[in-house]
Design a protein around this motif. Structure first.
Motif: not given
Length: 212
Positions: A83-91, A94-98
């Motif tokens: 499953i592909l996700n992209m990290v969306t917030q600062e280092k 740990p938030q992201g979008v699938m």
């Protein structure tokens, strides 16, 4: 691309999930470019989100990428599917979008081979399906969606006529997080999973006309 990177660095995960709808996602492989438009996303809000892998700031080796900078690729296995996700917030946040589904555009014949002959909407209308179709492998884990062989191409993105917020799929028994509308779809696009046939925009697939 700088504007897109800035968007990832300044906007909320929910905003980024919607921004990614219509984004051109391409994978440069040894056998050519495989690509399509993102039509279905889900936002995961990290430490407070009971449905997120990083709920409570959980941090294991498989979650390492989730704590990296915006645009980092996070891959995980669910029911044997990658499953592909992209990290969306600062280092460290740990938030992201699938990415749940794409409308395939380039390299469709190769995608069909990758999917063992599956065609039409079944080709890429689910998170595991699109990963298989695009030939995405674990070697991309931790790389960046901005400059790796798997990348987004803002110059080619389309604009949805309408974005619909929905509850995420497969999130049972997570309290309010089960029903919150953190899934976003391009209304009328045929590649959205769990959609009524009567809701499909047969003419424009849910895109604004000027982006044809």
């Amino acid at each position: 691309m700088n504007d897109t990177i800035n968007f990832f660095n300044t906007k909320s995960t929910e905003e980024i999930a919607q921004f990614l709808l219509g984004m051109y996602l391409e994978h440069e492989t040894e056998s050519g470019i495989l690509a399509g438009y993102i039509v279905d996303t889900e936002a995961y809000l990290g430490p407070e989100d009971k449905a997120a892998h990083s709920y409570g700031l959980r941090n294991t080796p498989r979650l390492k990428a989730m704590y990296e900078k915006p645009g980092t690729i996070y891959l995980y296995t669910m029911h044997t599917h990658l499953i592909l996700n992209m990290v969306t917030q600062e280092k460290g946040n740990p938030q992201g979008v699938m990415i749940r589904a794409i409308e395939p555009i380039d390299g469709i014949e190769k995608m069909e081979k990758n999917r063992k002959g599956r065609k039409g909407i079944e080709l890429t209308n689910g998170p595991g399906k699109l990963v298989a179709a695009l030939g995405i492998g674990r070697e991309l884990y931790g790389q960046s969606i901005f400059d790796s062989p798997l990348r987004i191409v803002p110059e080619k993105r389309k604009t949805p006529k309408k974005i619909i917020p929905l509850p995420r799929i497969g999130i049972p028994n997570k309290g309010i997080w089960t029903d919150l509308p953190l899934r976003y779809v391009v209304s009328g696009n045929p590649y959205i999973s769990k959609q009524k046939r009567s809701d499909i925009d047969q003419k424009a697939f849910g895109w604004k006309e000027e982006n044809k």
